[in-house]
Scaffold this active site. Structure first.
Site, PDB file in Angstrom:
ATOM      1  CE  LYS A  97       7.306  13.733  42.095  1.00 12.52           C
ATOM      2  NZ  LYS A  97       6.007  14.189  41.624  1.00 12.52           N
ATOM      3  CE  LYS A 117      10.085  15.440  39.772  1.00 14.17           C
ATOM      4  NZ  LYS A 117       8.681  15.604  39.811  1.00 14.17           N
TER       5      LYS A 117
HETATM    6  C1  PBG Z   1       4.046  16.817  40.588  1.00 20.19           C
HETATM    7  C2  PBG Z   1       5.419  17.114  40.143  1.00 20.19           C
HETATM    8  C3  PBG Z   1       6.474  17.738  40.832  1.00 20.19           C
HETATM    9  C4  PBG Z   1       7.511  17.908  39.904  1.00 20.19           C
HETATM   10  C5  PBG Z   1       7.076  17.360  38.705  1.00 20.19           C
HETATM   11  N1  PBG Z   1       5.785  16.855  38.882  1.00 20.19           N
HETATM   12  C6  PBG Z   1       6.577  18.306  42.183  1.00 20.19           C
HETATM   13  C7  PBG Z   1       6.408  17.572  43.430  1.00 20.19           C
HETATM   14  O1  PBG Z   1       6.425  16.353  43.526  1.00 20.19           O
HETATM   15  O2  PBG Z   1       6.226  18.305  44.404  1.00 20.19           O
HETATM   16  C8  PBG Z   1       8.809  18.580  40.176  1.00 20.19           C
HETATM   17  C9  PBG Z   1       9.518  19.104  38.994  1.00 20.19           C
HETATM   18  C10 PBG Z   1      10.620  20.055  39.287  1.00 20.19           C
HETATM   19  O3  PBG Z   1      10.983  20.295  40.450  1.00 20.19           O
HETATM   20  O4  PBG Z   1      11.147  20.602  38.323  1.00 20.19           O
HETATM   21  N2  PBG Z   1       3.858  15.791  41.450  1.00 20.19           N
END
Ligand code: PBG
Length: 305
Positions: free
Chosen positions: A179, A232
């Protein structure tokens, strides 16, 4: 399998935002995507016969320093899981396990005491314990998969251990492994009201200039017991998806995130949206994603018909 696009609805996960108040409200930064009460979510979901898997995010007004609302047995996510499992038995329910929607700071973990406002430093030990509690509460409510997204070191192993100890050996883990600290999450933070109140997430999310770390993180999460790993965002990270696919023999998910959705949604006509999205999703699939999480699933049902 639709032979023209290579896309198959069974390979998609639809995210849902569930809120404690009644009704449904459109998310300004993500036209066509809503926050739902549990009732409205059920209504919406029962209409969608081809959706098989969903990813649940909870919304709360009661934010605290340590985000304890996230693991309450009667919390909005826990109630939603039970309701979905009762009304829509065939749906695979995956839940996001994180603190950012529940902490006052908007950060994904419990913070260490801080001396200035510039950098968010996470107390990893306390955070991981808290995440395991949240995951257990989701498993108790009936979640099929829990999906830890806080990027805390050791979160997958801690959750696996806790679930096994409490008898939830069959609850699986979808790890948000790679991520990246990305600007593509902007609209989502509006949906969940989870933007960091100071600093950013670069102390715990990955640096997008570094591909080696992303692969190491995936490998590490597999060792910790992940059943599926995620990359992601998706579109700007096709190289990572492709490398991970070649290297690891584990189901691979990619998250076509909020910013990727809203970019296409806001700059193009309906006709162009369809063409652009089919191209984007096919590229993510072609790179090697077995599963794609996307806000486009409802449109996709119409487009692939
Ligand atoms: C929570 C999380 C996030 C997303 C999914 N789970 C946001 C972040 O890290 O700020 C993002 C999903 C999206 O942008 O569609 N940690």
């Amino acid at each position: 399998m639709n032979h023209l696009t290579g896309l198959n609805l069974d390979d998609f996960i639809l995210p849902y935002f569930v809120m404690p108040k009644a009704g449904k409200e459109e998310i300004k930064s993500m036209p066509g995507v809503y926050r739902f009460s549990i009732d409205e979510l059920l209504k919406d979901l029962t209409k969608l016969k081809s959706v098989k898997k969903i990813l649940l995010f909870g919304i709360t007004k009661n934010k605290t320093e340590t985000g304890d609302n996230a693991y309450y047995k009667k919390g909005v996510v826990q109630n939603a899981i039970r309701a979905i499992k009762k009304e829509c038995k065939k749906i695979t329910v995956i839940t996001d396990v994180c603190l950012c929607g529940y902490t006052e700071s908007g950060h994904c973990g419990i913070l260490k005491e801080r001396k200035d406002n510039s950098r968010a430093v996470i107390d990893n030990k306390r955070t991981v314990k808290q995440l395991a509690k949240i995951a257990l509460s989701h498993a108790e409510a009936g979640a099929d998969f829990v999906a830890p997204s806080a990027m805390a070191a050791g979160q997958v192993a801690a959750i696996r251990k806790k679930l096994d100890k409490e008898g939830y050996n069959n609850t699986k883990i979808l790890a948000y492994s790679a991520k990246f600290a990305s600007s593509f999450y902007g609209p989502f933070r509006d949906a969940l009201n989870s933007a960091p109140q100071f600093g950013d997430r670069s102390s715990y999310q990955l640096d997008y200039r570094n591909s080696i770390w992303a692969l190491k993180k995936i490998e590490d999460d597999i060792k910790q017991g992940a059943d599926m790993v995620m990359i992601k965002p998706a579109l700007a990270y096709l190289d990572i998806i492709s490398k991970a696919k070649q290297k690891y023999n584990i189901p691979l998910a990619a998250y076509n995130v909020s910013g990727e959705y809203s970019l296409v949604k806001k700059v193009s006509s309906k006709q162009e949206q369809k063409k652009l999205t089919l191209e984007v999703l096919t590229a993510i699939k072609r790179a090697g994603a077995d599963i794609i999480i996307s806000y486009w699933v409802k449109d996709l049902i119409k487009w692939l018909r």
